[in-house]
Design a protein around this motif. Structure first.
Motif, PDB file in Angstrom:
ATOM      1  N   GLU A  16      76.276  81.667  36.004  1.00 44.36           N
ATOM      2  CA  GLU A  16      75.627  80.513  34.751  1.00 44.36           C
ATOM      3  C   GLU A  16      76.364  79.420  35.123  1.00 44.36           C
ATOM      4  OE1 GLU A  16      75.147  81.974  30.593  1.00 44.36           O
ATOM      5  OE2 GLU A  16      76.312  83.533  31.305  1.00 44.36           O
ATOM      6  N   TRP A  17      77.495  79.261  35.233  1.00 43.73           N
ATOM      7  CA  TRP A  17      78.201  77.952  35.336  1.00 43.73           C
ATOM      8  C   TRP A  17      77.873  77.427  36.605  1.00 43.73           C
ATOM      9  CZ3 TRP A  17      81.298  75.238  38.574  1.00 43.73           C
ATOM     10  CH2 TRP A  17      82.255  74.303  37.962  1.00 43.73           C
ATOM     11  N   ASP A  18      77.556  78.170  37.650  1.00 43.84           N
ATOM     12  CA  ASP A  18      77.464  77.748  39.082  1.00 43.84           C
ATOM     13  C   ASP A  18      75.934  77.137  39.215  1.00 43.84           C
ATOM     14  OD1 ASP A  18      79.757  78.362  40.225  1.00 43.84           O
ATOM     15  OD2 ASP A  18      78.979  80.382  41.098  1.00 43.84           O
ATOM     16  N   ALA A  19      75.123  77.751  38.174  1.00 44.13           N
ATOM     17  CA  ALA A  19      73.581  77.171  38.386  1.00 44.13           C
ATOM     18  C   ALA A  19      73.691  76.092  37.624  1.00 44.13           C
ATOM     19  CB  ALA A  19      72.644  78.193  37.565  1.00 44.13           C
ATOM     20  N   ALA A  20      74.469  75.837  36.529  1.00 38.48           N
ATOM     21  CA  ALA A  20      74.454  74.526  35.522  1.00 38.48           C
ATOM     22  C   ALA A  20      75.172  73.471  36.393  1.00 38.48           C
ATOM     23  CB  ALA A  20      75.107  74.797  34.155  1.00 38.48           C
ATOM     24  N   MET A  21      76.092  73.827  37.102  1.00 34.88           N
ATOM     25  CA  MET A  21      76.894  72.614  37.936  1.00 34.88           C
ATOM     26  C   MET A  21      75.877  71.975  39.053  1.00 34.88           C
ATOM     27  SD  MET A  21      79.325  70.581  38.475  1.00 34.88           S
ATOM     28  CE  MET A  21      80.801  71.193  37.237  1.00 34.88           C
ATOM     29  N   ARG A  22      75.405  73.166  39.700  1.00 41.01           N
ATOM     30  CA  ARG A  22      74.210  72.781  40.682  1.00 41.01           C
ATOM     31  C   ARG A  22      73.245  71.905  40.334  1.00 41.01           C
ATOM     32  NH1 ARG A  22      75.008  78.033  42.713  1.00 41.01           N
ATOM     33  NH2 ARG A  22      73.234  78.693  41.446  1.00 41.01           N
ATOM     34  N   ASP A  23      72.632  72.254  39.006  1.00 38.69           N
ATOM     35  CA  ASP A  23      71.808  71.172  38.176  1.00 38.69           C
ATOM     36  C   ASP A  23      72.504  69.683  38.028  1.00 38.69           C
ATOM     37  OD1 ASP A  23      69.791  73.226  38.632  1.00 38.69           O
ATOM     38  OD2 ASP A  23      70.197  73.799  36.364  1.00 38.69           O
ATOM     39  N   ARG A  24      73.543  69.772  37.523  1.00 41.35           N
ATOM     40  CA  ARG A  24      74.205  68.513  37.175  1.00 41.35           C
ATOM     41  C   ARG A  24      74.443  67.691  38.470  1.00 41.35           C
ATOM     42  NH1 ARG A  24      79.936  68.642  34.158  1.00 41.35           N
ATOM     43  NH2 ARG A  24      78.475  69.255  32.284  1.00 41.35           N
ATOM     44  N   LEU A  25      75.167  68.241  39.721  1.00 42.58           N
ATOM     45  CA  LEU A  25      75.383  67.708  40.706  1.00 42.58           C
ATOM     46  C   LEU A  25      73.984  67.152  41.441  1.00 42.58           C
ATOM     47  CD1 LEU A  25      78.209  69.829  42.195  1.00 42.58           C
ATOM     48  CD2 LEU A  25      78.639  67.619  41.074  1.00 42.58           C
ATOM     49  N   GLU A  72      73.101  67.638  29.007  1.00 40.06           N
ATOM     50  CA  GLU A  72      72.437  68.889  28.708  1.00 40.06           C
ATOM     51  C   GLU A  72      73.151  69.961  29.510  1.00 40.06           C
ATOM     52  OE1 GLU A  72      70.087  72.321  30.246  1.00 40.06           O
ATOM     53  OE2 GLU A  72      70.556  70.428  31.504  1.00 40.06           O
ATOM     54  N   THR A  73      73.663  69.641  30.795  1.00 41.06           N
ATOM     55  CA  THR A  73      74.394  70.560  31.503  1.00 41.06           C
ATOM     56  C   THR A  73      75.469  71.001  30.663  1.00 41.06           C
ATOM     57  OG1 THR A  73      75.385  69.082  33.081  1.00 41.06           O
ATOM     58  CG2 THR A  73      73.581  70.333  33.885  1.00 41.06           C
ATOM     59  N   GLU A  75      76.188  71.275  27.622  1.00 40.42           N
ATOM     60  CA  GLU A  75      75.714  72.167  26.361  1.00 40.42           C
ATOM     61  C   GLU A  75      75.775  73.606  27.139  1.00 40.42           C
ATOM     62  OE1 GLU A  75      72.459  71.241  24.020  1.00 40.42           O
ATOM     63  OE2 GLU A  75      73.130  69.040  23.834  1.00 40.42           O
ATOM     64  N   ARG A  76      75.004  73.683  28.358  1.00 37.91           N
ATOM     65  CA  ARG A  76      74.990  74.990  29.068  1.00 37.91           C
ATOM     66  C   ARG A  76      76.137  75.627  29.410  1.00 37.91           C
ATOM     67  NH1 ARG A  76      70.869  73.228  33.819  1.00 37.91           N
ATOM     68  NH2 ARG A  76      71.653  75.738  34.427  1.00 37.91           N
ATOM     69  N   MET A  77      77.416  74.628  29.774  1.00 35.46           N
ATOM     70  CA  MET A  77      78.507  75.138  30.536  1.00 35.46           C
ATOM     71  C   MET A  77      79.469  75.481  29.386  1.00 35.46           C
ATOM     72  SD  MET A  77      78.249  72.461  33.576  1.00 35.46           S
ATOM     73  CE  MET A  77      79.649  73.221  34.487  1.00 35.46           C
ATOM     74  N   GLU A  78      79.155  75.178  28.107  1.00 32.92           N
ATOM     75  CA  GLU A  78      80.304  75.371  27.067  1.00 32.92           C
ATOM     76  C   GLU A  78      80.256  76.826  26.940  1.00 32.92           C
ATOM     77  OE1 GLU A  78      79.957  73.512  23.150  1.00 32.92           O
ATOM     78  OE2 GLU A  78      79.401  71.458  24.149  1.00 32.92           O
ATOM     79  N   GLY A  79      81.689  77.321  26.772  1.00 28.66           N
ATOM     80  CA  GLY A  79      81.841  78.667  26.705  1.00 28.66           C
ATOM     81  C   GLY A  79      81.980  79.368  27.918  1.00 28.66           C
ATOM     82  N   LEU A  80      81.563  78.782  29.041  1.00 29.01           N
ATOM     83  CA  LEU A  80      81.723  79.569  30.356  1.00 29.01           C
ATOM     84  C   LEU A  80      83.040  79.417  31.080  1.00 29.01           C
ATOM     85  CD1 LEU A  80      77.967  78.691  31.516  1.00 29.01           C
ATOM     86  CD2 LEU A  80      78.953  80.663  30.317  1.00 29.01           C
ATOM     87  N   GLN A  81      83.745  78.367  30.679  1.00 28.17           N
ATOM     88  CA  GLN A  81      85.151  78.325  31.203  1.00 28.17           C
ATOM     89  C   GLN A  81      86.222  78.870  30.568  1.00 28.17           C
ATOM     90  OE1 GLN A  81      84.043  73.662  32.750  1.00 28.17           O
ATOM     91  NE2 GLN A  81      85.910  74.155  31.954  1.00 28.17           N
ATOM     92  N   ASP A  82      87.204  79.482  31.247  1.00 30.38           N
ATOM     93  CA  ASP A  82      88.595  80.058  30.897  1.00 30.38           C
ATOM     94  C   ASP A  82      89.537  79.067  30.462  1.00 30.38           C
ATOM     95  OD1 ASP A  82      90.150  82.137  29.803  1.00 30.38           O
ATOM     96  OD2 ASP A  82      90.569  83.063  31.776  1.00 30.38           O
ATOM     97  N   GLY A  83      89.347  78.083  29.616  1.00 27.31           N
ATOM     98  CA  GLY A  83      90.365  77.171  29.675  1.00 27.31           C
ATOM     99  C   GLY A  83      89.966  75.747  29.832  1.00 27.31           C
ATOM    100  N   PRO A  84      90.688  74.684  29.603  1.00 27.27           N
ATOM    101  CA  PRO A  84      90.269  73.256  30.101  1.00 27.27           C
ATOM    102  C   PRO A  84      90.462  73.117  31.493  1.00 27.27           C
ATOM    103  CG  PRO A  84      92.598  73.243  29.202  1.00 27.27           C
ATOM    104  CD  PRO A  84      92.105  74.861  29.172  1.00 27.27           C
ATOM    105  N   SER A  85      89.483  72.022  32.147  1.00 30.46           N
ATOM    106  CA  SER A  85      89.507  71.637  33.653  1.00 30.46           C
ATOM    107  C   SER A  85      90.624  70.825  33.796  1.00 30.46           C
ATOM    108  CB  SER A  85      88.112  71.032  33.639  1.00 30.46           C
ATOM    109  OG  SER A  85      87.869  70.086  32.898  1.00 30.46           O
ATOM    110  N   GLU A  86      91.116  70.951  34.706  1.00 31.13           N
ATOM    111  CA  GLU A  86      92.091  69.830  35.230  1.00 31.13           C
ATOM    112  C   GLU A  86      91.599  68.723  36.389  1.00 31.13           C
ATOM    113  OE1 GLU A  86      95.376  72.131  37.117  1.00 31.13           O
ATOM    114  OE2 GLU A  86      95.366  73.558  35.430  1.00 31.13           O
ATOM    115  N   MET A  87      91.731  67.448  36.047  1.00 32.40           N
ATOM    116  CA  MET A  87      91.013  66.364  36.858  1.00 32.40           C
ATOM    117  C   MET A  87      92.070  65.487  37.127  1.00 32.40           C
ATOM    118  SD  MET A  87      88.152  63.854  35.429  1.00 32.40           S
ATOM    119  CE  MET A  87      87.294  65.365  34.622  1.00 32.40           C
TER     120      MET A  87
END
Length: 98
Positions: A16-25, A72-73, A75-87
């Motif tokens: 699910e996360w991969d699909a949303a990220m591909r759409d985002r990118l 929009e992406t 919103e789709r990605m919320e709850g799919l990550q296990d913790g915050p991202s590191e940038m």
């Protein structure tokens, strides 16, 4: 400028996360200042992802974050990550590609 973002995903939610990220990118391609991106998976950590984005300026990247498709992406990605991202941001000194 290159931004590298590391994320850990909730096991089983990777597709699910991969699909949303591909759409985002894909939508990033139409943004002013976008130069390129990669989405990579570490061979030894299948629930982790690294996103590598290259932009002309950090301001261009920040402007993209107010784009409707980006939001929009998010919103789709919320709850799919296990913790915050590191940038981490990098200034590109040299770049060579085939």
């Amino acid at each position: 400028m290159t931004v590298i973002t590391h994320v850990s995903l909730t096991p089983g939610r990777e597709p699910e996360w991969d699909a949303a990220m591909r759409d985002r990118l894909e939508t990033a391609r139409d943004q002013e200042g976008w130069l390129g991106n990669q989405l990579v998976i570490p061979l030894d950590a299948p629930n982790e992802r690294t996103v590598i984005g290259t932009w002309t300026t950090r301001a261009a990247w920040e402007a993209w974050h107010s784009d409707e498709a980006f939001l929009e992406t998010r919103e789709r990605m919320e709850g799919l990550q296990d913790g915050p991202s590191e940038m981490t941001w990098y200034e590109v000194v040299s770049e060579d590609r085939a």
